[in-house]
Each structure stands twice: as C-alpha cells, then as structure tokens.
Scaffold this motif. Structure first.
Motif, PDB file in Angstrom:
ATOM      1  N   ILE A 107     -10.306  15.652   6.215  1.00  0.00           N
ATOM      2  CA  ILE A 107     -11.172  14.566   5.761  1.00  0.00           C
ATOM      3  C   ILE A 107     -10.679  13.281   6.405  1.00  0.00           C
ATOM      4  O   ILE A 107      -9.539  12.860   6.198  1.00  0.00           O
ATOM      5  CB  ILE A 107     -11.166  14.446   4.226  1.00  0.00           C
ATOM      6  N   ALA A 108     -11.518  12.666   7.196  1.00  0.00           N
ATOM      7  CA  ALA A 108     -11.134  11.451   7.898  1.00  0.00           C
ATOM      8  C   ALA A 108     -11.237  10.241   6.981  1.00  0.00           C
ATOM      9  O   ALA A 108     -12.077  10.189   6.081  1.00  0.00           O
ATOM     10  CB  ALA A 108     -12.006  11.245   9.127  1.00  0.00           C
ATOM     11  N   ILE A 109     -10.383   9.259   7.220  1.00  0.00           N
ATOM     12  CA  ILE A 109     -10.539   7.938   6.622  1.00  0.00           C
ATOM     13  C   ILE A 109     -11.410   7.109   7.549  1.00  0.00           C
ATOM     14  O   ILE A 109     -11.089   6.926   8.727  1.00  0.00           O
ATOM     15  CB  ILE A 109      -9.186   7.230   6.439  1.00  0.00           C
ATOM     16  N   LEU A 110     -12.525   6.628   7.035  1.00  0.00           N
ATOM     17  CA  LEU A 110     -13.316   5.593   7.697  1.00  0.00           C
ATOM     18  C   LEU A 110     -13.186   4.371   6.803  1.00  0.00           C
ATOM     19  O   LEU A 110     -13.896   4.242   5.803  1.00  0.00           O
ATOM     20  CB  LEU A 110     -14.772   6.025   7.857  1.00  0.00           C
ATOM     21  N   GLY A 111     -12.240   3.504   7.123  1.00  0.00           N
ATOM     22  CA  GLY A 111     -11.886   2.421   6.226  1.00  0.00           C
ATOM     23  C   GLY A 111     -12.084   1.054   6.848  1.00  0.00           C
ATOM     24  O   GLY A 111     -11.743   0.845   8.016  1.00  0.00           O
ATOM     25  N   ILE A 112     -12.619   0.127   6.074  1.00  0.00           N
ATOM     26  CA  ILE A 112     -12.809  -1.251   6.518  1.00  0.00           C
ATOM     27  C   ILE A 112     -12.126  -2.186   5.530  1.00  0.00           C
ATOM     28  O   ILE A 112     -12.322  -2.073   4.316  1.00  0.00           O
ATOM     29  CB  ILE A 112     -14.297  -1.606   6.644  1.00  0.00           C
ATOM     30  N   ILE A 113     -11.312  -3.097   6.058  1.00  0.00           N
ATOM     31  CA  ILE A 113     -10.698  -4.146   5.236  1.00  0.00           C
ATOM     32  C   ILE A 113     -11.670  -5.316   5.143  1.00  0.00           C
ATOM     33  O   ILE A 113     -12.224  -5.766   6.153  1.00  0.00           O
ATOM     34  CB  ILE A 113      -9.368  -4.605   5.847  1.00  0.00           C
ATOM     35  N   ALA A 114     -11.886  -5.807   3.919  1.00  0.00           N
ATOM     36  CA  ALA A 114     -12.709  -6.985   3.677  1.00  0.00           C
ATOM     37  C   ALA A 114     -11.829  -8.113   3.166  1.00  0.00           C
ATOM     38  O   ALA A 114     -10.866  -7.876   2.430  1.00  0.00           O
ATOM     39  CB  ALA A 114     -13.815  -6.673   2.674  1.00  0.00           C
ATOM     40  N   LYS A 115     -12.163  -9.333   3.556  1.00  0.00           N
ATOM     41  CA  LYS A 115     -11.406 -10.506   3.095  1.00  0.00           C
ATOM     42  C   LYS A 115     -12.351 -11.701   3.104  1.00  0.00           C
ATOM     43  O   LYS A 115     -13.234 -11.802   3.960  1.00  0.00           O
ATOM     44  CB  LYS A 115     -10.195 -10.756   3.997  1.00  0.00           C
ATOM     45  N   GLU A 116     -12.144 -12.587   2.150  1.00  0.00           N
ATOM     46  CA  GLU A 116     -13.005 -13.761   2.033  1.00  0.00           C
ATOM     47  C   GLU A 116     -12.409 -14.927   2.805  1.00  0.00           C
ATOM     48  O   GLU A 116     -11.235 -15.264   2.638  1.00  0.00           O
ATOM     49  CB  GLU A 116     -13.166 -14.130   0.552  1.00  0.00           C
ATOM     50  N   PHE A 117     -13.215 -15.522   3.671  1.00  0.00           N
ATOM     51  CA  PHE A 117     -12.869 -16.737   4.378  1.00  0.00           C
ATOM     52  C   PHE A 117     -13.976 -17.754   4.122  1.00  0.00           C
ATOM     53  O   PHE A 117     -15.163 -17.423   4.255  1.00  0.00           O
ATOM     54  CB  PHE A 117     -12.739 -16.503   5.894  1.00  0.00           C
ATOM     55  N   ASP A 118     -13.587 -18.978   3.770  1.00  0.00           N
ATOM     56  CA  ASP A 118     -14.564 -20.047   3.504  1.00  0.00           C
ATOM     57  C   ASP A 118     -15.614 -19.596   2.492  1.00  0.00           C
ATOM     58  O   ASP A 118     -16.798 -19.938   2.599  1.00  0.00           O
ATOM     59  CB  ASP A 118     -15.240 -20.507   4.804  1.00  0.00           C
ATOM     60  N   GLY A 119     -15.195 -18.785   1.522  1.00  0.00           N
ATOM     61  CA  GLY A 119     -16.093 -18.354   0.468  1.00  0.00           C
ATOM     62  C   GLY A 119     -17.043 -17.234   0.846  1.00  0.00           C
ATOM     63  O   GLY A 119     -17.931 -16.903   0.059  1.00  0.00           O
ATOM     64  N   VAL A 120     -16.857 -16.626   2.036  1.00  0.00           N
ATOM     65  CA  VAL A 120     -17.777 -15.586   2.514  1.00  0.00           C
ATOM     66  C   VAL A 120     -16.979 -14.335   2.884  1.00  0.00           C
ATOM     67  O   VAL A 120     -15.950 -14.427   3.560  1.00  0.00           O
ATOM     68  CB  VAL A 120     -18.585 -16.065   3.748  1.00  0.00           C
ATOM     69  N   LEU A 121     -17.470 -13.157   2.473  1.00  0.00           N
ATOM     70  CA  LEU A 121     -16.815 -11.898   2.833  1.00  0.00           C
ATOM     71  C   LEU A 121     -16.920 -11.640   4.331  1.00  0.00           C
ATOM     72  O   LEU A 121     -17.998 -11.743   4.921  1.00  0.00           O
ATOM     73  CB  LEU A 121     -17.454 -10.731   2.085  1.00  0.00           C
ATOM     74  N   HIS A 122     -15.775 -11.293   4.931  1.00  0.00           N
ATOM     75  CA  HIS A 122     -15.716 -10.866   6.323  1.00  0.00           C
ATOM     76  C   HIS A 122     -15.158  -9.447   6.351  1.00  0.00           C
ATOM     77  O   HIS A 122     -14.454  -9.025   5.426  1.00  0.00           O
ATOM     78  CB  HIS A 122     -14.811 -11.783   7.144  1.00  0.00           C
ATOM     79  N   PHE A 123     -15.425  -8.745   7.446  1.00  0.00           N
ATOM     80  CA  PHE A 123     -15.021  -7.348   7.585  1.00  0.00           C
ATOM     81  C   PHE A 123     -14.266  -7.191   8.901  1.00  0.00           C
ATOM     82  O   PHE A 123     -14.693  -7.686   9.941  1.00  0.00           O
ATOM     83  CB  PHE A 123     -16.248  -6.443   7.521  1.00  0.00           C
ATOM     84  N   LEU A 124     -13.141  -6.487   8.826  1.00  0.00           N
ATOM     85  CA  LEU A 124     -12.257  -6.337   9.986  1.00  0.00           C
ATOM     86  C   LEU A 124     -12.670  -5.098  10.781  1.00  0.00           C
ATOM     87  O   LEU A 124     -12.537  -3.964  10.300  1.00  0.00           O
ATOM     88  CB  LEU A 124     -10.799  -6.216   9.522  1.00  0.00           C
ATOM     89  N   LEU A 125     -13.168  -5.325  11.988  1.00  0.00           N
ATOM     90  CA  LEU A 125     -13.621  -4.233  12.847  1.00  0.00           C
ATOM     91  C   LEU A 125     -12.761  -4.149  14.102  1.00  0.00           C
ATOM     92  O   LEU A 125     -12.166  -5.133  14.543  1.00  0.00           O
ATOM     93  CB  LEU A 125     -15.092  -4.430  13.230  1.00  0.00           C
ATOM     94  N   GLN A 126     -12.731  -2.966  14.690  1.00  0.00           N
ATOM     95  CA  GLN A 126     -11.905  -2.693  15.868  1.00  0.00           C
ATOM     96  C   GLN A 126     -12.781  -2.441  17.081  1.00  0.00           C
ATOM     97  O   GLN A 126     -13.791  -1.720  17.002  1.00  0.00           O
ATOM     98  CB  GLN A 126     -11.016  -1.476  15.625  1.00  0.00           C
ATOM     99  N   ALA A 127     -12.405  -3.002  18.224  1.00  0.00           N
ATOM    100  CA  ALA A 127     -13.008  -2.621  19.505  1.00  0.00           C
ATOM    101  C   ALA A 127     -12.302  -1.340  19.948  1.00  0.00           C
ATOM    102  O   ALA A 127     -11.185  -1.384  20.455  1.00  0.00           O
ATOM    103  CB  ALA A 127     -12.835  -3.725  20.540  1.00  0.00           C
TER     104      ALA A 127
END
Length: 473
Positions: A107-127
């Motif tokens: 079972i693979a992990i497909l995981g995304i870290i989310a963090k709030e910057f300037d009051g808005v959710l951002h998502f950490l993606l990889q190239a």
C-alpha cells in the motif's frame, strides 16, 4: 519500526471545507515560485528513460521470470509483478478474456503536507521524475512511495518528508482514505491518500514548492503538469462545491459536502440503493493465473503483447535520474496503445449541477463495481468498434461543440505506465438531454459525489480526477 499512519490524530478538523474553498479561490501567493519556469528548469536536468528489450531486465538483483509461472517479478519479491488474469463476467459485450495485469500488494503512501501561509492553506508538491511520464517531470504529492520504497528495499536514500506520514504527532490529518487505482490494469491496487496539516516550520527542499489550491486549479488547465497521484489526493479534500460556476457566479455557496438532503434528483439513500443493486447484479470472476498460461498473448525478447488487437503491452525501460532515491534502475512498464478518454456529462437539474456517472465493472476492482465517468474508452478502438457496441453517450461527448467545460489531456501514473495519457472531458448538456438513463447510469449532485469520495472504493480514479477538475474550474 515506523509508526503506522493510523496513529495520527484523525479527528475531523472544524471548518476545513471552508478553508479548502478559500484556498481554491486564491490564485497567487508569495510562497510560490514562477511554477512554469521552475518546472521547465527541472525538466532540463539530465534525465533518461529509454525503452529497452524486456529481456534486458533479467539480471542479478534485478527482475526475473519465475521458473514455474513465468510471472515477471523483482528478485526481492517486493515492488510489483506482472502476472496473468483470467476473467469471466456477465457484464458487457465480452464475457471472458485473459490478460497480463500489474500486481502490487504494497500500500503506497500518497501524502501531501498542508500549511497555512497568510491565512490561506498551501500544499507542498514535488517536481518528480517518473520513467513513464510524458515530459518526464510532473508535480506529485509531497510523498509518493510504496512501503518497499520508504523502507528502502531498493537500498537508496530515504524519501524526503516521509516521516510526516509514518511518525505520530507530526500534524493533524485532514484526509486519510484508501483509494483504488486503474481496475483495468491493476489487480486490487490501493493507495493511502493522506493530507496532513502542520503548523511547525517545514524545511523546503529544492524540488518542492508550496501552492494554493487555486494555483493548482490553473495548472490543471495545462497538459501533463499535475500527476495522477497528486490529483487523487487533492480530489479527496472536502470543498464546498465548485468554487465558481461556469458563469463566474458562486455555484452553491454553503452547501455542505456531506449533505444527504434530497436536494438533487435522487437522495443519498436512493443512490446507495442503486449502487448496491449494481454490485448485486453483476458477477465477476477475476482469477490470477501464471503469466505463461495467458491465452492470446505472446512474450518475446522485446515485450509482452497481444496476438491481435489489444489496449496495451508490457515493455522495459532503463532509467537515470539523479534526483530520485536510486539514481539508475531498470523496470517493466505497462504501455497503453494510444489515448484514453474519460468523459463526464453534467447537467443542471432543479438549479443544481448533477454529473452522470456509470457503475463500472473492471477486473481489478476490489468489490466488482466503482463509480466511473459517463464514458471511459480507448480511442484507438473507435474506428474498429461498430456503432452499436460503442459506449453509451460516447458519440454525444465527441460531437459536443458547446458546453465544453474542461478538455485537457493528463498523464496517468508514470511509475507503472509508459506514456499513459487520458483526455479528460467535461461537457454540460442542455435541458433537452434526457433525465432517463440506462440502468448502469445515475445522476448525482456534485455534493453527493464529494461525500462518496471521502470513503474508500466508491469513485474510480478517473472519476476522482474529473471531480477535482470540475471543482476547480
């Protein structure tokens, strides 16, 4: 031993749908690079993915054909294998066939870290470079790794950020769902789709970037930028319906994504009863068999391919990628024959946007039936398929000149498939389009689909991509 993901806090965050919707409406951020230029730079790195004869995979510490079955497997017994499948069913025009199929028990992990910057959710993606990707580099989840990868069976380096998904107390879970992959090509495949929100500082590696969901929505308008695994994870986020309607107005402000009220053509109880009925109607025997016993396929030094017409072959690739945990390797890939189509008809009924979904029977599904798009079809088969055997609504979608809301080619998973591309198409029908549909089809509101998507094995991976794209128009 790493802690299991279910040790994380899985309480439902308050107001997350509103915060995700706000992120979907934010299309610029000081945290984000010039994404297109940044990606172009990543693609100029010296990556190599070259088709090689399949027999070149068989070497010490590499791949081998099992002596008793002919299955193509890794010497470690991990990663994945190519095995045979014998299928019998009472559904569709073809009631029995044989085929190779990918078997991946990890079972693979497909995981995304989310963090709030300037009051808005951002998502950490990889190239991330994958050997089967069109353009090689696409935006992927923060972590995209099987247990064979993150336990370092390949003897390479550890995947960055994997500890956020294997160690407890790293953050608050926003999404944690087991979901399927392509049931036509994978046998009982499932991945853990996870989004974890953090408040601590996260060190930023050079191949990663922070994006809002609105920025991601714009990138979904481009061909082969957002990879399949990122789409399926992001599609599981709770969002208050599409951020904007096709006319630019708020579509259905305030409608909760888990609504079961009879606001649509059917109540959720009616939909679940219909879905259960479809599962009960169809019989499916999909039995793993030795690859060397598969009827209608041949193996030579170059590839495994169908003797007549067919939708895919199994090929080998040689890979060099300095940015990956292992810098060079060889592996098999499933190579589709041509472009796929995944099309969704939508229509406003009683002022609410509904999608026409299909109960789709595929041999690799865990429970026989999943909800797929209105149409899923390999376009290379079009000319040779008589009109009466083409999927319902296919010609309607292909002939649409008005009401096309989304029409972009996207790649499927480049770690297992070679240049697998699908044309994702959303067409809005007018009021003349009949509400009466064949038994395998049902009209559902977008909110109802969002509610089902937060549970395992309801929506196929193509349906999940289309719903994400529809919600980010």
């Amino acid at each position: 031993m790493p802690a299991r993901l279910n040790q994380l806090d899985v309480s439902t965050p308050v107001g997350i749908a509103a915060r995700v919707t706000a992120s979907a409406r934010t299309t610029a951020s000081r945290m984000s690079p010039d994404v297109e230029g940044w990606l172009d730079g990543k693609r100029r790195q010296p990556f190599e993915s070259t088709i090689i004869p399949l027999d070149e995979l068989t070497e010490p510490n590499g791949w081998r054909y099992a002596a008793d079955t002919g299955n193509l497997e890794h010497h470690s017994g991990r990663f994945f294998s190519v095995e045979g499948l014998h299928v019998r069913t009472n559904h569709g025009h073809v009631r029995e066939w044989w085929q190779p199929i990918l078997v991946q028990r990890d079972i693979a992990i497909l995981g995304i870290i989310a963090k709030e910057f300037d009051g808005v959710l951002h998502f950490l993606l990889q190239a991330k470079m994958e050997p089967g990707n069109a353009d090689l580099v696409q935006l992927s989840p923060t972590v995209q790794a099987t247990s064979s990868n993150y336990t370092q069976v390949h003897r390479g380096t550890r995947a960055p950020y994997v500890e956020y998904f294997t160690e407890p107390d790293r953050g608050r879970v926003l999404v944690d769902i087991l979901q399927s992959e392509q049931g036509a090509w994978f046998h009982l495949k499932r991945n853990r789709n996870v989004v974890v929100e953090v408040t601590d500082d996260v060190p930023l590696h050079e191949d990663f970037c922070w994006l809002t969901l609105g920025q991601i929505g714009r990138l979904l308008q481009r061909r082969n930028v957002m990879n399949m695994d990122a789409r399926t994870v992001l599609g599981c986020l709770p969002i208050a319906g599409p951020a904007r309607g096709p006319d630019g107005e708020d579509a259905y402000e305030g409608a909760p994504p888990d609504s079961t009220e009879p606001d649509g053509l059917h109540t959720m109880t009616e939909i679940l009863s219909w879905f259960t009925g479809r599962k009960s109607e169809y019989e499916l025997s999909a039995r793993l068999v030795p690859l060397n016993s598969v009827v209608g396929w041949r193996r030579d030094t170059e590839k495994i391919s169908p003797e007549g017409s067919g939708n895919f072959s199994i090929v080998g690739v040689r890979v060099n990628a300095r940015t990956r945990e292992v810098h060079s390797w060889k592996q098999p890939l499933l190579a589709p024959h041509g472009l796929g189509l995944a099309g969704l008809v939508v229509r406003r009924i009683g002022g609410r946007l509904h999608a026409l979904v299909r109960a789709e029977v595929l041999p690799g599904n865990r429970d026989t039936v999943e909800l797929g798009p209105t149409v899923r079809f390999m376009m290379d088969d079009y000319a040779g398929t008589p009109a009466e055997r083409r999927p319902e609504f296919l010609d309607h979608m292909l002939s649409a000149r008005q009401g096309v809301l989304y029409d972009v080619v996207q790649s499927e998973e480049g770690g297992r498939f070679h240049y697998a591309e699908t044309r994702y198409l959303v067409v809005e029908a007018d009021d003349d389009f009949s509400l009466r549909v064949p038994p395998d089809f049902a009209w559902m509101t977008v909110e109802q689909l969002l509610a089902l998507q937060r549970h395992s094995y309801y929506l196929s991976i193509e349906a999940r991509t289309l719903l994400l794209c529809l919600n980010n128009l």
